[in-house]
Motif scaffolding. Structure first.
Motif, PDB file in Angstrom:
ATOM      1  N   LEU A 186       0.924  -1.268  -0.124  1.00  0.00           N
ATOM      2  CA  LEU A 186       0.044   0.039   0.108  1.00  0.00           C
ATOM      3  C   LEU A 186       0.992   1.097   0.049  1.00  0.00           C
ATOM      4  O   LEU A 186       0.457   2.231  -0.678  1.00  0.00           O
ATOM      5  N   VAL A 187       1.954   1.232   0.689  1.00  0.00           N
ATOM      6  CA  VAL A 187       2.938   2.255   0.876  1.00  0.00           C
ATOM      7  C   VAL A 187       3.662   2.562  -0.493  1.00  0.00           C
ATOM      8  O   VAL A 187       3.453   3.713  -1.124  1.00  0.00           O
ATOM      9  N   HIS A 188       4.001   1.573  -1.173  1.00  0.00           N
ATOM     10  CA  HIS A 188       4.565   1.532  -2.669  1.00  0.00           C
ATOM     11  C   HIS A 188       3.532   2.164  -3.572  1.00  0.00           C
ATOM     12  O   HIS A 188       3.813   3.075  -4.362  1.00  0.00           O
ATOM     13  N   ASP A 189       2.217   1.957  -3.220  1.00  0.00           N
ATOM     14  CA  ASP A 189       1.143   2.198  -4.161  1.00  0.00           C
ATOM     15  C   ASP A 189       0.979   3.829  -4.054  1.00  0.00           C
ATOM     16  O   ASP A 189       1.000   4.604  -5.195  1.00  0.00           O
ATOM     17  N   GLU A 190       0.895   4.055  -2.828  1.00  0.00           N
ATOM     18  CA  GLU A 190       0.880   5.752  -2.524  1.00  0.00           C
ATOM     19  C   GLU A 190       1.854   6.296  -3.048  1.00  0.00           C
ATOM     20  O   GLU A 190       1.716   7.473  -3.492  1.00  0.00           O
ATOM     21  N   ASN A 191       3.042   5.888  -3.396  1.00  0.00           N
ATOM     22  CA  ASN A 191       4.197   6.552  -3.666  1.00  0.00           C
ATOM     23  C   ASN A 191       4.492   6.231  -5.230  1.00  0.00           C
ATOM     24  O   ASN A 191       5.496   6.579  -5.708  1.00  0.00           O
ATOM     25  N   GLN A 192       3.494   5.938  -5.883  1.00  0.00           N
ATOM     26  CA  GLN A 192       3.462   5.577  -7.105  1.00  0.00           C
ATOM     27  C   GLN A 192       4.646   4.439  -7.770  1.00  0.00           C
ATOM     28  O   GLN A 192       5.272   4.670  -8.961  1.00  0.00           O
ATOM     29  N   ARG A 193       5.040   3.502  -7.028  1.00  0.00           N
ATOM     30  CA  ARG A 193       5.759   2.660  -7.037  1.00  0.00           C
ATOM     31  C   ARG A 193       5.260   1.153  -7.515  1.00  0.00           C
ATOM     32  O   ARG A 193       5.051   0.303  -6.812  1.00  0.00           O
ATOM     33  N   SER A 194       4.307   1.202  -8.706  1.00  0.00           N
ATOM     34  CA  SER A 194       3.511   0.117  -8.915  1.00  0.00           C
ATOM     35  C   SER A 194       4.271  -1.380  -9.028  1.00  0.00           C
ATOM     36  O   SER A 194       3.749  -2.163  -8.397  1.00  0.00           O
ATOM     37  N   GLY A 195       5.406  -1.479  -9.675  1.00  0.00           N
ATOM     38  CA  GLY A 195       6.187  -2.659  -9.716  1.00  0.00           C
ATOM     39  C   GLY A 195       6.459  -3.216  -8.101  1.00  0.00           C
ATOM     40  O   GLY A 195       6.331  -4.242  -8.059  1.00  0.00           O
ATOM     41  N   ASP A 196       6.952  -2.357  -7.260  1.00  0.00           N
ATOM     42  CA  ASP A 196       7.197  -2.696  -5.824  1.00  0.00           C
ATOM     43  C   ASP A 196       6.106  -3.054  -5.175  1.00  0.00           C
ATOM     44  O   ASP A 196       5.986  -3.989  -4.255  1.00  0.00           O
ATOM     45  N   ALA A 197       4.888  -2.334  -5.507  1.00  0.00           N
ATOM     46  CA  ALA A 197       3.412  -2.499  -4.843  1.00  0.00           C
ATOM     47  C   ALA A 197       3.097  -3.942  -5.384  1.00  0.00           C
ATOM     48  O   ALA A 197       2.535  -4.742  -4.491  1.00  0.00           O
ATOM     49  N   ILE A 198       3.026  -4.362  -6.669  1.00  0.00           N
ATOM     50  CA  ILE A 198       2.667  -5.496  -7.072  1.00  0.00           C
ATOM     51  C   ILE A 198       3.378  -6.637  -6.451  1.00  0.00           C
ATOM     52  O   ILE A 198       2.761  -7.643  -5.960  1.00  0.00           O
ATOM     53  N   ALA A 199       4.751  -6.307  -6.398  1.00  0.00           N
ATOM     54  CA  ALA A 199       5.619  -7.747  -5.887  1.00  0.00           C
ATOM     55  C   ALA A 199       5.362  -7.719  -4.224  1.00  0.00           C
ATOM     56  O   ALA A 199       5.233  -8.969  -3.781  1.00  0.00           O
ATOM     57  N   SER A 200       5.108  -6.659  -3.623  1.00  0.00           N
ATOM     58  CA  SER A 200       4.709  -6.708  -2.064  1.00  0.00           C
ATOM     59  C   SER A 200       3.533  -7.249  -1.876  1.00  0.00           C
ATOM     60  O   SER A 200       3.002  -8.278  -1.121  1.00  0.00           O
ATOM     61  N   LEU A 201       2.394  -6.976  -2.474  1.00  0.00           N
ATOM     62  CA  LEU A 201       1.125  -7.446  -2.537  1.00  0.00           C
ATOM     63  C   LEU A 201       1.053  -8.898  -2.845  1.00  0.00           C
ATOM     64  O   LEU A 201       0.123  -9.867  -2.299  1.00  0.00           O
ATOM     65  N   ARG A 202       1.877  -9.390  -4.051  1.00  0.00           N
ATOM     66  CA  ARG A 202       1.625 -10.838  -4.447  1.00  0.00           C
ATOM     67  C   ARG A 202       2.547 -11.631  -3.107  1.00  0.00           C
ATOM     68  O   ARG A 202       1.968 -12.788  -2.978  1.00  0.00           O
ATOM     69  N   ARG A 203       3.381 -10.887  -2.700  1.00  0.00           N
ATOM     70  CA  ARG A 203       4.071 -11.603  -1.706  1.00  0.00           C
ATOM     71  C   ARG A 203       3.211 -11.954  -0.516  1.00  0.00           C
ATOM     72  O   ARG A 203       2.959 -13.118   0.138  1.00  0.00           O
TER      73      ARG A 203
END
Length: 168
Positions: free
Chosen positions: A94-111
């Protein structure tokens, strides 16, 4: 309150008090209380899972108080202490998504999803991030999985609307 009166200053009492403040919407007070809980863990160590839960809630209080920059280190430490806990990875996403880091957001959410496949909210948020990244078929699959987990009606309606908007 009873826990706090029986065990004043204990990590458990401070964690409980922080949760009460957080759920009441008193995010600044929750941040202070969780900060005290984290401090108390330095002198009264608890098992890694308990420690990680306090850190994750402290991060959530920071994030809900508009300070994602202070939340992320809490989530990272929680994930380090409890690598099999989904919550810190979900929150990092969610933090990565807030910071517009979609690749990191997707990786964290998939984890997070891999650690707890029944964690409903991860699928909705993953669908949302994938949708914004124009990964339509993956977003649709995430929303469908979310709906299969019987979410609350208003959130189910939002997922159905997202699927309709995707033409799915």
């Amino acid at each position: 309150q009873r826990l706090a009166s029986l065990y004043p200053g204990s990590p458990e009492a401070l964690d409980a008090a922080g949760r009460v403040e957080h759920y009441a919407g008193n995010f600044s007070r929750a941040v202070r209380t969780f900060g005290q809980a984290v401090q108390s863990l330095r002198t009264a160590p608890r098992p890694p899972l308990a420690h990680a839960r306090v850190l994750a809630m402290a991060g959530r209080a920071h994030q809900d108080n508009g300070r994602s920059d202070l939340a992320m280190p809490q989530y990272e430490e929680a994930a380090r202490l409890c690598p099999r806990c989904a919550e810190p990875h979900y929150r990092m996403g969610l933090v990565h998504d807030e910071n517009q880091r979609s690749g990191d957001a997707i990786a964290s959410l998939r984890r997070a999803k891999s650690l707890d496949p029944k964690m409903k909210e991860v699928y909705y948020d993953l669908g949302s991030v994938l949708e914004r990244a124009s990964r339509i078929s993956e977003a649709a699959a995430a929303y469908r999985t979310y709906l299969s987990l019987n979410p609350p009606k208003e959130l189910a309606d939002a997922a159905k609307e997202a699927l309709d908007n995707l033409g799915q």
